[in-house]
Design a protein around this motif. Sequence first.
Motif, PDB file in Angstrom:
ATOM      1  N   GLY A 285       0.824  -1.213   0.000  1.00 62.54           N
ATOM      2  CA  GLY A 285       0.000   0.000   0.000  1.00 62.54           C
ATOM      3  C   GLY A 285       0.853   1.255   0.000  1.00 62.54           C
TER       4      GLY A 285
ATOM      5  N   GLN B 255       2.580   1.639  -3.352  1.00 59.17           N
ATOM      6  CA  GLN B 255       1.630   2.024  -4.400  1.00 59.17           C
ATOM      7  C   GLN B 255       1.286   3.503  -4.321  1.00 59.17           C
ATOM      8  N   GLN B 256       1.184   4.013  -3.086  1.00 58.84           N
ATOM      9  CA  GLN B 256       0.843   5.429  -2.904  1.00 58.84           C
ATOM     10  C   GLN B 256       2.009   6.341  -3.260  1.00 58.84           C
TER      11      GLN B 256
ATOM     12  N   ARG C 211       1.270  10.477  -9.190  1.00 53.80           N
ATOM     13  CA  ARG C 211       0.196  10.440 -10.197  1.00 53.80           C
ATOM     14  C   ARG C 211      -0.798  11.517  -9.848  1.00 53.80           C
TER      15      ARG C 211
ATOM     16  N   VAL D 199     -14.980   0.403 -12.904  1.00 53.25           N
ATOM     17  CA  VAL D 199     -13.811  -0.296 -12.360  1.00 53.25           C
ATOM     18  C   VAL D 199     -14.255  -1.412 -11.423  1.00 53.25           C
TER      19      VAL D 199
ATOM     20  N   THR E 275     -10.176  -5.434  -2.925  1.00 53.82           N
ATOM     21  CA  THR E 275      -9.188  -4.532  -2.304  1.00 53.82           C
ATOM     22  C   THR E 275      -9.870  -3.683  -1.245  1.00 53.82           C
TER      23      THR E 275
ATOM     24  N   GLN F 185      -9.700   2.164  -0.484  1.00 54.72           N
ATOM     25  CA  GLN F 185      -8.716   3.219  -0.745  1.00 54.72           C
ATOM     26  C   GLN F 185      -7.635   2.818  -1.735  1.00 54.72           C
ATOM     27  N   ASN F 186      -7.727   1.634  -2.308  1.00 54.82           N
ATOM     28  CA  ASN F 186      -6.678   1.242  -3.250  1.00 54.82           C
ATOM     29  C   ASN F 186      -6.503   2.353  -4.308  1.00 54.82           C
TER      30      ASN F 186
ATOM     31  N   GLY G  65      -5.301   2.407  -7.155  1.00 52.34           N
ATOM     32  CA  GLY G  65      -5.538   2.031  -8.542  1.00 52.34           C
ATOM     33  C   GLY G  65      -6.961   2.327  -9.000  1.00 52.34           C
ATOM     34  N   ILE G  66      -7.905   2.346  -8.049  1.00 50.03           N
ATOM     35  CA  ILE G  66      -9.312   2.543  -8.425  1.00 50.03           C
ATOM     36  C   ILE G  66      -9.548   3.942  -9.001  1.00 50.03           C
TER      37      ILE G  66
ATOM     38  N   LEU H 143      -7.305   5.929 -10.095  1.00 49.49           N
ATOM     39  CA  LEU H 143      -6.385   6.090 -11.223  1.00 49.49           C
ATOM     40  C   LEU H 143      -7.018   5.523 -12.498  1.00 49.49           C
ATOM     41  N   ALA H 144      -7.492   4.274 -12.422  1.00 50.58           N
ATOM     42  CA  ALA H 144      -8.121   3.647 -13.589  1.00 50.58           C
ATOM     43  C   ALA H 144      -9.423   4.353 -13.951  1.00 50.58           C
TER      44      ALA H 144
END
Lengths: 223, 223
Positions: free
Chosen positions: A83, A86-87, A91, A104, A115, A118-119, A121-122, A124-125
């Motif tokens: 986590g 990733q943060q 970005r 998503v 997940t 707060q992931n 990637g959500i 972001l995608a």
Amino acid sequence: MRISELSERTGVSSASIKYYTREGLLPAGERTGYNSTAYDESHVARLRLIRALIDTGGLTVAAAGKVIAAIDDPDIVLDHVFGIAQQSVPRDATPPSAAAIEQVHAIMRERGWATVPQNPGIPLAAGVLDDLAMTRTDLSTVLPRYAEAIDMIAEADLDAVAASGDRDQMAEAVVVGIVLGDVLLAGLRRIAQESHTHRRYRGGVVPCQDHETDETTETKESS
Amino acid sequence: MRISELSERTGVSSASIKYYTREGLLPAGERTGYNSTAYDESHVARLRLIRALIDTGGLTVAAAGKVIAAIDDPDIVLDHVFGIAQQSVPRDATPPSAAAIEQVHAIMRERGWATVPQNPGIPLAAGVLDDLAMTRTDLSTVLPRYAEAIDMIAEADLDAVAASGDRDQMAEAVVVGIVLGDVLLAGLRRIAQESHTHRRYRGGVVPCQDHETDETTETKESS
């Protein structure tokens, strides 16, 4: 070894070595006299990690410090290291629409991905899906195929982490894999895209002279 | 529509609209009087494309102008549009070693990928391999699996381009796909990585409260 040798072996200046030590990214060397400090191989490895995160991964010094602290803290469990790493990747995601987030989530359900909400990637995608919805380009058909390929990639990522050794090395593999993996994949994608284009539109023939000139110019101008 | 309506519909300020027009990214509107200009749906679509490239893709205005010029020029064949779009994405690649470049060439041979020598993905991927070689993390086993997954992704990319319509729409799909695709894939990878981590290390159980707090803090501090 002395700081001069450490600097020479890693290509990091003495001033930067001292700066990383002050900021807590690099453990201090061993004091061996009034004005001399001894460093060892662990410092070489750590400095190379720092440079990879900052130069190739594009992390700020503060973000690199944060992921390195996570690597060093044995109390932080592995999925928290994930986590945090990733943060750390910079970005600027535009706040996505609820519809895109639901899109998503639909992919996640389809692939059985679960997940925390707060992931990173959500959004972001989802932000990309919002952008795509605004353009004339319909990538809805690629989405399930992207997701399938990403499943293979994530599986490979986790295998590499599991094979990397003890908890410290696993934590380091998580950080390195997340930060550098994106760049590696972007590189491979450019190669595969061009290759597939030749295959599809030129019968596999790779163009030479004219393309070469164009590309060289582009590189200079866009950098 | 007038510039005020165009601004409202796209969220782009009138000043920016005029700037993009001066820089050649946006065609001028139709002069309808001494001090008024009429815009149509093509301007809306173009402005959204510009914002997606700059905001989500991270392109500079100059780089966005270059790829848009490539979209607009019917004499530029599709694989040149690919090359131009690939070059437009900002990446500071460290000059890679010959050994790392050979490693990338080996993957290319293995997968039957052929490109011009200037394909920007080669130094990009090789630079990461150099970085990885410096760290304790061995990702050599993931490399063939990454390449296999990327083959699927590139195939999906090309299918989306082919399905997008006439040459102009295909060119736009190339640009949008390359620039936004990287970000979309990075997002999906974060989701899949976390999901696979839970599956592998927590028996599929997704953690909640503590992780949540951590992540929120991380986001604020690292941005």
